[in-house]
Design a protein around this motif. Sequence first.
Motif, PDB file in Angstrom:
ATOM      1  N   ARG A 197       0.833  -1.203   0.000  1.00 29.25           N
ATOM      2  CA  ARG A 197       0.000   0.000   0.000  1.00 29.25           C
ATOM      3  C   ARG A 197       0.872   1.259   0.000  1.00 29.25           C
ATOM      4  O   ARG A 197       0.586   2.223  -0.719  1.00 29.25           O
ATOM      5  CB  ARG A 197      -0.922  -0.008   1.221  1.00 29.25           C
ATOM      6  CG  ARG A 197      -2.124  -0.917   1.088  1.00 29.25           C
ATOM      7  CD  ARG A 197      -3.162  -0.630   2.158  1.00 29.25           C
ATOM      8  NE  ARG A 197      -2.654  -0.913   3.498  1.00 29.25           N
ATOM      9  CZ  ARG A 197      -2.746  -2.101   4.098  1.00 29.25           C
ATOM     10  NH1 ARG A 197      -3.304  -3.124   3.454  1.00 29.25           N
ATOM     11  NH2 ARG A 197      -2.287  -2.283   5.322  1.00 29.25           N
ATOM     12  N   ALA A 201       1.382   3.843  -3.244  1.00 31.58           N
ATOM     13  CA  ALA A 201       0.994   5.240  -3.061  1.00 31.58           C
ATOM     14  C   ALA A 201       2.154   6.195  -3.333  1.00 31.58           C
ATOM     15  O   ALA A 201       1.969   7.274  -3.905  1.00 31.58           O
ATOM     16  CB  ALA A 201       0.473   5.451  -1.649  1.00 31.58           C
ATOM     17  N   LYS A 202       3.343   5.775  -2.933  1.00 27.69           N
ATOM     18  CA  LYS A 202       4.513   6.653  -3.030  1.00 27.69           C
ATOM     19  C   LYS A 202       5.308   6.489  -4.319  1.00 27.69           C
ATOM     20  O   LYS A 202       6.013   7.409  -4.750  1.00 27.69           O
ATOM     21  CB  LYS A 202       5.453   6.390  -1.847  1.00 27.69           C
ATOM     22  CG  LYS A 202       4.833   6.611  -0.475  1.00 27.69           C
ATOM     23  CD  LYS A 202       4.713   8.085  -0.166  1.00 27.69           C
ATOM     24  CE  LYS A 202       4.241   8.274   1.264  1.00 27.69           C
ATOM     25  NZ  LYS A 202       4.213   9.701   1.679  1.00 27.69           N
TER      26      LYS A 202
END
Length: 207
Positions: A197, A201-202
């Motif tokens: 996750r 996201a990054k």
Amino acid sequence: MSTNATPYKQELRTRILDTAMALFKSQGVKKVKMDDIATTLGISKRTLYEIYSNKEELLFEGIRRGERQKQRLMNEFSLTAPNEMEIVVEALKLKLRELGQVNPLFFSELHKYGRIVDYLQQQHEEMRQQTLAFFRRAVVGGYFRRGINYDIFMQMGDSFMNHVMETKMYERYSLKDIFMNYVNVQIRGLCTPKGLRILSAKLPESV
């Protein structure tokens, strides 16, 4: 660097390194001559040779400085990073920026310089144990999966990069694209749902 060097000589040494490494990385090491470096800097060859006696010495010093800078950046980031996964993402971003700015010839031509090959191999071996310890922390933190032999994983990564350079895969694909494919298959495969996750996201797959 000599502690007895004048401020001018110290500043000149830094400018030479900056200029030379920029030329090496953009054009490849072989193509760049000491004449080119002196001309770009607007100094005489004699002045250049007073600082660096040959191109290999200059290249070695530039690579050593670059490795120290990368280590310092990651060490500083690690001090304030909220978790291990954020450190992984920062390291991947740093590598992507580097690969996006470097001509593949730069990497492929380094093997011609034994002193540099030995230095990079020594650095790699010193980092191996630190990296394995980091992987264990990421496992304990719940970001990387248990049940994986991370020493084998690292050796597989070494083999992959050797294959890329030996087959000159970089002539068909950019180093950045090759690295992102490796990340999307191998690094994502290490992650738990929790780690994935953060990574997704990054560091989007389109980076």
